[in-house]
Design an enzyme around this catalytic site. Structure first.
Site, PDB file in Angstrom:
ATOM      1  N   TYR A 186       0.847  -1.191   0.000  1.00  0.00           N
ATOM      2  CA  TYR A 186       0.000   0.000   0.000  1.00  0.00           C
ATOM      3  C   TYR A 186       0.878   1.235   0.000  1.00  0.00           C
ATOM      4  O   TYR A 186       1.780   1.376   0.819  1.00  0.00           O
ATOM      5  CB  TYR A 186      -0.900   0.000   1.245  1.00  0.00           C
ATOM      6  CG  TYR A 186      -1.751   1.235   1.398  1.00  0.00           C
ATOM      7  CD1 TYR A 186      -2.815   1.485   0.547  1.00  0.00           C
ATOM      8  CD2 TYR A 186      -1.483   2.153   2.406  1.00  0.00           C
ATOM      9  CE1 TYR A 186      -3.606   2.617   0.691  1.00  0.00           C
ATOM     10  CE2 TYR A 186      -2.264   3.289   2.571  1.00  0.00           C
ATOM     11  CZ  TYR A 186      -3.319   3.516   1.705  1.00  0.00           C
ATOM     12  OH  TYR A 186      -4.093   4.637   1.854  1.00  0.00           O
ATOM     13  N   ASP A 209       9.363   2.733  -0.664  1.00  0.00           N
ATOM     14  CA  ASP A 209       8.365   3.356   0.190  1.00  0.00           C
ATOM     15  C   ASP A 209       8.715   2.993   1.624  1.00  0.00           C
ATOM     16  O   ASP A 209       8.364   1.924   2.115  1.00  0.00           O
ATOM     17  CB  ASP A 209       6.965   2.869  -0.185  1.00  0.00           C
ATOM     18  CG  ASP A 209       5.876   3.452   0.705  1.00  0.00           C
ATOM     19  OD1 ASP A 209       6.215   4.073   1.733  1.00  0.00           O
ATOM     20  OD2 ASP A 209       4.691   3.269   0.382  1.00  0.00           O
ATOM     21  N   LYS A 245       5.468   9.073   8.978  1.00  0.00           N
ATOM     22  CA  LYS A 245       5.398   8.471  10.310  1.00  0.00           C
ATOM     23  C   LYS A 245       6.389   9.091  11.294  1.00  0.00           C
ATOM     24  O   LYS A 245       6.157  10.173  11.816  1.00  0.00           O
ATOM     25  CB  LYS A 245       5.625   6.956  10.224  1.00  0.00           C
ATOM     26  CG  LYS A 245       4.714   6.231   9.232  1.00  0.00           C
ATOM     27  CD  LYS A 245       3.307   6.084   9.722  1.00  0.00           C
ATOM     28  CE  LYS A 245       2.496   5.182   8.812  1.00  0.00           C
ATOM     29  NZ  LYS A 245       1.088   5.115   9.165  1.00  0.00           N
TER      30      LYS A 245
END
Length: 428
Positions: free
Chosen positions: A145, A240, A268
């Site tokens: 994702y 990613d 994050k």
């Protein structure tokens, strides 16, 4: 059963004003049944709900809370920054500090551009890869994702070489016609995709350790293979690392596995719990961005002073001792959870990389999303609610990773294992 009266009332009210009662789908507990609790506060390794129930938290804001919740240094940094203004839309000194920290920790990143979310980071990195190479096609992997970008909300086609199909209503098929979706950990599929699209692939985007379908590590040599085949075909390798960056090592998964991608995406942890994103890479690629080059990317809140202050405070505390500590806690949790499952004769594949982990309720190895989908979701739902009633909060989905923080203690881990032994015995 734990009472959550206030949470139930809040959820009923939220349903009137918010689609599904939540602002991100997985929070709705659809994967496990029941209703979500509402958080009132969090501190260290614990989160407390609106009814005063306390839980050992292994979600950690879905990854950012590597130092635990409400870390004093981060709180002080945010308070200090806020006193000077919450947003400028003008360059601020903290942006420079953050950029230097990222470039210093991740050798493959020579320049970096801040943005506001992981989705923005991956979207921008792909646009940049296409602009730099002059090619259109992007290879991604089923189960990885990369945010809710239209061209990346794609499920696999009927064969390894077919283009993907939109995985969400509202995404025109034309938006995904240049996205090729392949199974993770399958070298032959990647070779075939490059052969079928010779000279057309701008790059591969990959979670080096996929953490959005649970957690499954790359097979030995797989990331090296991706590095080699992209270089051989004039395509870019995009990592990613929104989830793995600064978590699996200070330099992220690329440090842990010794791979240097062309572009990297972050989020994050670099926001210290505030909304943030970033992407960076080699100078000649990054200088294709406006205002130097023809690839446009912008954002009013990019480099927000609060997010920069929080992220700087977090990154400055991450050192070798922190990662050694997280490895120790992870090994303790892994050993105990494996023992709990075995003693109850419940088939579980417990997979861990550093401070990230996932337990699949299956007796078969898990190397990709197809393997993950064979897990027993009904059993996981029962396990999830059992652990929640024992005061332990895991992600409310079989297909999400768990996270450890330096705020977790050996006592937290042992209490979690003890709860797992009790709950596992009810799953036979």
């Amino acid at each position: 059963m734990t009472l959550r009266v206030k949470s139930e009332q809040l959820f009923a009210e939220a349903l009137r004003y918010i689609p599904g009662g939540v602002n991100s789908p997985v929070r709705a507990f659809r994967g496990v049944g029941g209703q979500p609790f509402f958080a009132a506060s969090a501190k260290g390794s614990r989160v407390t709900d609106a009814d005063g129930n306390e839980y050992i938290d292994y979600v950690g804001t879905w990854g950012p809370a590597i130092l635990g919740h409400a870390h004093p240094k981060i709180i002080a940094a945010v308070q200090g920054a806020a006193a000077g203004g919450t947003s400028f839309g003008i360059p601020n000194p903290r942006e420079v500090v953050m950029a230097k920290l990222i470039c210093g920790a991740v050798p493959s990143v020579q320049k970096v551009r801040m943005c506001n979310s992981g989705t923005e980071a991956t979207m921008s990195a792909i646009r940049l890869a296409r602009g730099f190479t002059g090619r259109d096609k992007i290879i991604k992997f089923d189960g990885c994702y990369h945010g809710h970008v239209d061209s990346l909300l794609v499920k696999a086609g009927s064969g390894a070489l077919t283009f993907g199909h939109p995985d969400s209503a509202g995404v025109p098929a034309a938006f995904t016609q240049h996205t090729v979706v392949l199974p993770f950990n399958d070298e032959d599929a990647v070779r075939a995709a490059f052969a079928a699209n010779a000279g057309q692939v701008a790059g591969i985007i990959v979670e080096p350790v996929p953490g959005n379908a649970g957690l499954y590590p790359p097979r030995p040599g797989y990331l090296e293979f991706l590095r080699e085949i992209t270089a051989a075909n004039g395509a870019l390798l995009i990592f990613d690392e929104v989830m793995t960056g600064f978590r699996l090592a200070r330099g992220g998964a690329q440090e842990r596995y010794g791979i240097a991608p062309d572009l990297s995406c972050f989020g994050k942890i670099i926001g210290g719990g505030l909304p943030v994103g970033a992407f960076g890479g080699r100078v000649e690629i990054m200088d294709c961005l406006a205002p130097l080059g023809p690839v446009y990317q912008a954002g009013t809140l990019s480099g927000n002073p609060l997010a920069m202050a929080a992220g700087i405070a977090a990154l400055e505390d991450l050192n070798a001792e922190v990662y050694a500590r997280l490895e120790e806690l992870g090994a303790r949790l892994e050993a105990g959870m494996r023992e709990a499952a075995q003693s109850a004769n419940v088939p579980v594949q417990f997979q861990r990389v550093g401070s990230m982990f996932c337990g699949y309720f299956t007796d078969q190895p898990v190397y990709n999303v197809a393997d993950a989908m064979r897990s027993d979701r009904a059993r996981f739902a029962k396990y999830f609610h059992g652990m929640l009633d024992e005061g332990v909060y895991f992600a409310p989905s079989q297909f999400e990773a768990g996270f450890l923080s330096t705020a977790h203690t050996e006592e937290d881990i042992d209490r979690t294992i003890s709860a797992a032994r009790k709950v596992m015995k009810t799953l036979g």
